[in-house]
Design a protein around this motif. Structure first.
Motif, PDB file in Angstrom:
ATOM      1  N   ALA A 219       7.416   5.792  -7.729  1.00  0.00           N
ATOM      2  CA  ALA A 219       6.314   4.845  -7.582  1.00  0.00           C
ATOM      3  C   ALA A 219       5.775   4.863  -6.162  1.00  0.00           C
ATOM      4  N   SER A 220       6.561   5.420  -5.240  1.00  0.00           N
ATOM      5  CA  SER A 220       6.140   5.467  -3.848  1.00  0.00           C
ATOM      6  C   SER A 220       5.195   6.650  -3.640  1.00  0.00           C
ATOM      7  N   ILE A 221       4.048   6.403  -3.018  1.00  0.00           N
ATOM      8  CA  ILE A 221       3.052   7.460  -2.848  1.00  0.00           C
ATOM      9  C   ILE A 221       3.593   8.548  -1.915  1.00  0.00           C
ATOM     10  N   ALA A 222       4.353   8.126  -0.886  1.00  0.00           N
ATOM     11  CA  ALA A 222       4.874   9.099   0.080  1.00  0.00           C
ATOM     12  C   ALA A 222       5.798  10.106  -0.589  1.00  0.00           C
ATOM     13  N   ALA A 223       6.553   9.658  -1.583  1.00  0.00           N
ATOM     14  CA  ALA A 223       7.481  10.557  -2.275  1.00  0.00           C
ATOM     15  C   ALA A 223       6.753  11.695  -2.976  1.00  0.00           C
ATOM     16  N   TRP A 224       5.509  11.452  -3.337  1.00  0.00           N
ATOM     17  CA  TRP A 224       4.727  12.470  -4.043  1.00  0.00           C
ATOM     18  C   TRP A 224       4.293  13.616  -3.141  1.00  0.00           C
TER      19      TRP A 224
ATOM     20  N   TRP B 237       1.768  -1.466  -8.608  1.00  0.00           N
ATOM     21  CA  TRP B 237       2.179  -2.649  -7.842  1.00  0.00           C
ATOM     22  C   TRP B 237       1.662  -3.912  -8.538  1.00  0.00           C
ATOM     23  N   ASP B 238       0.416  -3.832  -8.980  1.00  0.00           N
ATOM     24  CA  ASP B 238      -0.265  -4.975  -9.568  1.00  0.00           C
ATOM     25  C   ASP B 238       0.468  -5.532 -10.803  1.00  0.00           C
TER      26      ASP B 238
ATOM     27  N   PRO C 163       7.989  -1.895  -7.603  1.00  0.00           N
ATOM     28  CA  PRO C 163       7.988  -0.746  -8.517  1.00  0.00           C
ATOM     29  C   PRO C 163       9.136   0.202  -8.205  1.00  0.00           C
ATOM     30  N   TRP C 164       9.804   0.684  -9.255  1.00  0.00           N
ATOM     31  CA  TRP C 164      10.919   1.618  -9.067  1.00  0.00           C
ATOM     32  C   TRP C 164      10.469   3.019  -9.473  1.00  0.00           C
ATOM     33  N   TYR C 165      10.092   3.160 -10.734  1.00  0.00           N
ATOM     34  CA  TYR C 165       9.498   4.426 -11.132  1.00  0.00           C
ATOM     35  C   TYR C 165       8.322   4.118 -12.038  1.00  0.00           C
TER      36      TYR C 165
ATOM     37  N   ASP D 137       0.810  -1.223   0.000  1.00  0.00           N
ATOM     38  CA  ASP D 137       0.000   0.000   0.000  1.00  0.00           C
ATOM     39  C   ASP D 137       0.841   1.269   0.000  1.00  0.00           C
ATOM     40  N   ALA D 138       2.177   1.133   0.001  1.00  0.00           N
ATOM     41  CA  ALA D 138       3.025   2.313  -0.102  1.00  0.00           C
ATOM     42  C   ALA D 138       3.197   2.750  -1.559  1.00  0.00           C
ATOM     43  N   PHE D 139       2.673   1.945  -2.477  1.00  0.00           N
ATOM     44  CA  PHE D 139       2.829   2.228  -3.909  1.00  0.00           C
ATOM     45  C   PHE D 139       1.460   2.362  -4.568  1.00  0.00           C
TER      46      PHE D 139
END
Lengths: 296, 436
Positions: free
Chosen positions: B345-350, B127-128, B140-142, B120-122
């Motif tokens: 790809a990380s939601i937190a990074a956004w 992720w799927d 996922p990387w980017y 759920d961090a992506f």
């Protein structure tokens, strides 16, 4: 093997030949046999992971090719290229050889070098430059054509023009090599024959028709066979310039084989295409030699 | 470090070696991870490795960069030659293929133990793409998805301050732009040699693309046929030029000239547009999430991008996982994004303002909430290329659409024959196992 001095000689010959034979066997006949084997299986990406997933399909790959419209397009394109491009290349090479060989021309060595340059230049570099020349909007070719009132032609984007465009480039690239061979052939024609023809009252055209052409027959055979073998293996030109498009108009057999083999990893199908191409070239070469012999 | 070792003798020897410029002694228990990455990503990620090596003493990472055009072949060849790297970047549409040849390490057990890598961090759709039959094979990387890039000035002139969110509205906007711009200009550029556009429209219309668990093509079914008709109508009505990417010499120049007002493309073009469009146009272009047949919820796009995978044959899987975790951390994702321009790809990074506050990236964030993977079968690339052939045959060769789709399905069914056989083969093996 015979005993005695002759047998010893033969044995020695075998020993001397052995390294070459082993190399040829290992690096030529073995791979050929392996690909023949490959062509009767459906070896693909799955078989890469687990060899037991390759199935023996007999002539299935060949049968599928017959029903594959892309295969027939590739066959048609290959013949189009070879049958139009081949004779044109030979004709242009002969013309260039006659010009460069003519007494009246100065700086013959320079012309010979200039005409030969495309042949030794890397094809990819040439293709990039020709793509600029062929550009529908900014290309030199359409710019020149516009001066004589011919509208812009989408050379590489229009399925009707893509193959002619590739043929023109291939002729330009390849005629230099054949030209050198023709020059060698021309220079080996004895001067007396021309002299005799001149005394008999033959003009330049008749001398060409009745002295030059017959004397060049062996050269023609060599140049014709080598050019056709090369042209049936058309690959790099469309690979770099059009990627086989538009609408597969420039997909040759080798390009089709490359796609099947190294893009989609369908090795069985690719091997089958390779053998079909081998058969085509073999039959064509035999035919050419037969025709030449009959005429001689 | 051995040079600072307490043993004097060793120290003096080492000092001499240092003087000789040869003191490169490495601890005996050190390992070298081989990490393969593509193109610009490979060059950039090498700069992120010293920090990882500092955090993990004894682990050395050797990054090898390969061009995208050769990457697929090189990875497969390395698999055949039993020379796969420990960790690699993999286009996420390649994951099913490498999973099919059993080249990848399943990551479930690693994820279960991790407190960095959680699904759920992506973004869910991204992720799927790495999950095949309920097992995860990559992280996922980017990310990469497609949105609309458009000329705000041209659309405003045609009476549209923004892009409508339904197909019908979108189409009306295109017609208005076309009327405004005249015969020789177009509303939208849909390169005829790209599969992404017809594929996305198909996904939007609810087509599964393949049916029966990826056993047969679903192109002539009604959902895809409807999307295909919408796609073709844009060419038929001259809203889109009949041109591929090779036919347009400089797409940025044509975009600034107003040759077309919209273009469906990916995040790498945000940087390109900023670099290549003239200064006076810099405020005149925008990005928007894709419209859908029935409004924005149906406006899905591709779940593209790259994943990080661990190869099954790797002897250093624990260290490899540490590298994966390091690259998945939000702060490293953000740093990587700044260095490459790729989207994290990380939601937190956004949450970082450089992304969430950017008007051009905002559309991507919205779009990433609704992305779908293309069918996860090993044959997906060849199927995509067949889709281009089919749509080009209609657009340029005037083949009737129904016939093109029927023959596309025939081709696809033939391509999937091996997959059907293998699935049946495996099912039989499972049944035999159960009977025992």
């Amino acid at each position: 093997m015979k005993r005695g001095p002759e047998g010893a000689q033969a044995r020695a010959a075998w020993y001397f030949l052995a390294p070459a034979l082993v190399l040829i066997g290992l690096f030529f006949f073995l791979p050929v046999a392996a690909s023949l084997l490959l062509s009767v299986t459906d070896f693909d990406i799955y078989a890469l992971g687990n060899a037991s997933l390759a199935r023996f399909v007999g002539l299935g790959n060949y049968a599928n090719l017959i029903h594959n419209p892309t295969f027939w397009t590739a066959v048609k394109n290959t013949f189009y290229f070879a049958l139009v491009g081949g004779p044109l290349t030979v004709a242009v090479s002969l013309g260039a050889a006659l010009l460069v060989n003519a007494r009246a021309v100065r700086l013959r060595g320079v012309f010979r070098t200039v005409y030969f340059t495309p042949f030794v230049t890397t094809l990819v570099a040439i293709a990039v430059v020709w793509r600029y020349l062929y550009h529908p909007r900014y290309g030199l070719l359409n710019y020149l054509l516009a001066h004589v009132g011919i509208g812009p032609i989408d050379w590489l984007g229009d399925p009707r023009w893509a193959m002619p465009a590739i043929i023109v480039m291939a002729i330009w690239k390849n005629f230099g090599y054949n030209m050198l061979i023709f020059i060698a052939g021309l220079q080996s024609i004895p001067e007396e024959l021309y002299e005799a023809a001149r005394i008999d009252g033959a003009g330049a055209l008749r001398r060409f028709r009745h002295v030059t052409i017959p004397q060049l027959a062996p050269t023609f055979l060599f140049v014709g066979v080598v050019t056709m073998i090369g042209y049936f293996q058309l690959f790099a030109e469309p690979y770099v310039m059009t990627g086989g498009g538009p609408l597969r108009a420039t997909t040759s057999l080798v390009l089709f084989m490359y796609e099947e083999g190294f893009r989609w990893w369908r090795m069985g199908v690719a091997a089958a295409i390779a053998f079909v191409l081998f058969a085509i070239i073999l039959i064509w070469t035999l035919l050419q030699m037969r025709l030449q012999r009959e005429r001689a | 470090m051995p040079c600072l070792s307490v043993f004097r003798r060793r120290l003096s020897v080492c000092a001499m070696l240092v003087l000789a410029g040869a003191c490169r002694t490495v601890p005996d228990n050190s390992i070298t991870l081989r990490f393969w990455a593509m193109g610009a990503e490979g060059e950039v990620v090498a700069r992120m490795m010293p920090e990882f090596e500092r955090e993990n003493p004894g682990v050395h990472v050797r990054v090898q960069t390969m061009p995208w055009s050769a990457a697929h072949e090189k990875l497969l060849t390395s698999f055949v030659g039993e020379a796969t790297p420990d960790v690699a970047q993999l286009g996420n549409t390649w994951v099913p293929e490498f999973q099919a040849i059993h080249a990848l390490e399943p990551l479930e057990s690693y994820i279960a133990r991790s407190n960095v890598v959680r699904p759920d961090a992506f973004f869910r759709g991204i992720w799927d793409t790495n999950v095949i039959d309920d097992t995860t094979f990559g992280i996922p990387w980017y990310v990469d998805t497609r949105v609309i890039f458009y000329r705000k000035d041209l659309l405003a002139k045609a009476g549209y301050p923004s892009i409508p969110d339904t197909w019908a509205g979108w189409r009306s906007a295109m017609e208005a732009v076309k009327r405004q711009q005249g015969l020789t200009r177009y509303a939208i550029f849909l390169p005829t040699n790209e599969w992404a556009q017809p594929m996305v429209l198909g996904l939007q219309a609810g087509s599964p693309i393949l049916k029966d668990g990826g056993r047969y093509g679903a192109f002539s079914d009604s959902a895809f046929a409807r999307a295909f008709d919408f796609y073709l109508s844009l060419f038929r009505d001259h809203l889109a030029p009949v041109a591929g990417t090779n036919d347009v010499a400089n797409v940025y120049q044509e975009f600034s000239r107003g040759m077309f007002a919209m273009w469906i493309t990916g995040p790498w073009n945000v940087g390109e547009m900023r670099k290549r469009l003239p200064a006076e146009l810099q405020h005149a272009w925008g990005t928007a999430p894709l419209p859908g047949p029935t409004g924005d919820a149906s406006g899905v796009s591709l779940a593209g991008g790259s994943s990080i995978v661990i190869f099954h044959a790797s002897p250093h899987k624990e260290a490899a996982w540490k590298l994966v975790e390091y690259l998945a951390r939000p702060e490293q994702q953000l740093r990587f994004s700044r260095l490459t321009g790729d989207l994290p790809a990380s939601i937190a990074a956004w949450r970082d303002s450089s992304l969430s506050g950017d008007e051009h990236f905002r559309a991507f964030y919205t779009q990433l909430q609704r992305v779908r993977p293309i069918p996860k079968v090993a044959e997906v690339e060849i199927i995509s290329s067949k889709l281009i052939e089919a749509s080009e045959s209609v657009i340029r060769g005037h083949v009737p659409p129904q016939r093109a789709l029927a023959s596309l399905d025939r081709d696809v069914d033939q391509i999937l024959e091996k997959r059907r056989w293998i699935l049946a083969h495996e099912a039989k093996a499972v049944a035999r196992e159960a009977a025992r």
